[in-house]
Design a protein around this motif. Sequence first.
Motif, PDB file in Angstrom:
ATOM      1  N   LEU A 120       2.724 173.506  87.681  1.00  0.00           N
ATOM      2  CA  LEU A 120       3.337 172.510  88.274  1.00  0.00           C
ATOM      3  C   LEU A 120       2.406 172.089  89.685  1.00  0.00           C
ATOM      4  O   LEU A 120       1.701 170.977  89.633  1.00  0.00           O
ATOM      5  N   THR A 177      -1.164 170.699  88.103  1.00  0.00           N
ATOM      6  CA  THR A 177      -1.143 169.373  87.538  1.00  0.00           C
ATOM      7  C   THR A 177      -0.921 168.367  88.576  1.00  0.00           C
ATOM      8  O   THR A 177      -1.601 167.426  88.587  1.00  0.00           O
ATOM      9  N   SER A 178      -0.042 168.701  89.627  1.00  0.00           N
ATOM     10  CA  SER A 178       0.160 167.668  90.522  1.00  0.00           C
ATOM     11  C   SER A 178      -1.027 167.465  91.511  1.00  0.00           C
ATOM     12  O   SER A 178      -1.360 166.544  91.982  1.00  0.00           O
ATOM     13  N   LEU A 209       5.743 159.696  85.630  1.00  0.00           N
ATOM     14  CA  LEU A 209       6.190 160.949  86.005  1.00  0.00           C
ATOM     15  C   LEU A 209       7.819 160.939  85.601  1.00  0.00           C
ATOM     16  O   LEU A 209       8.593 162.035  85.805  1.00  0.00           O
ATOM     17  N   LEU A 228       7.894 167.276  86.170  1.00  0.00           N
ATOM     18  CA  LEU A 228       7.545 167.368  87.359  1.00  0.00           C
ATOM     19  C   LEU A 228       8.322 167.064  88.674  1.00  0.00           C
ATOM     20  O   LEU A 228       9.125 166.087  88.231  1.00  0.00           O
ATOM     21  N   THR A 265       5.406 166.175  93.805  1.00  0.00           N
ATOM     22  CA  THR A 265       4.196 165.435  93.302  1.00  0.00           C
ATOM     23  C   THR A 265       3.875 164.155  94.331  1.00  0.00           C
ATOM     24  O   THR A 265       2.662 164.177  94.594  1.00  0.00           O
TER      25      THR A 265
END
Length: 187
Positions: A2, A5-6, A125, A130, A135
């Motif tokens: 997580l 990716t963020s 999103l 997520l 994020t």
Amino acid sequence: MLGATSLVLAFSLSMDSFAAALGCGAVQQRPSLSEALRVGATFGGFQLAMALAGWALGVSFAEQVQAVDHWIAFGLLLLIGGSMIRNAVGGEADDDAAVTRSGWLSLLTMGVATSIDASAVGVGLAMADLDIVVTASLIGLVTFLMGFGGVLLGCAAGPLLGRRAELVGGLGLIAIGTKILIEHTLF
């Protein structure tokens, strides 16, 4: 996963803001920490808000947002960039009062233009696994740091470029708008 990716998403979304911040810093007559904070906070705030707004719109409006976001960003950046080029080529000397009056409007316009893609990402999103708060906060923080640093780097380069800094900044904003338009219409 997580976090990685963020973080990649945050850096990707902050690149247009970083380039615009370089241009903002390059046209400054004196390097200013407060200006760097103002630009960073504006760009970071808009990225955060637009990501959240896109997420709130959700899946049902994804096609409508993606259908026009690139045209809006291109138009806004073209107007601001064109104005900067006109000032540089025309040799107009901006007095401090004029810069102050138009500075916020130009900055807010650039904030919107460079963060429209964050709204489209926010829509995506809504469908992803997520945490939107984490994020969007990371997007805002990274963009703040990139905007802040961009102004400071631009301030350092501005005296080397002289009056051409405004010309380079204007061309840079038009290039960003063109890049956004091409990416959304050709790919």
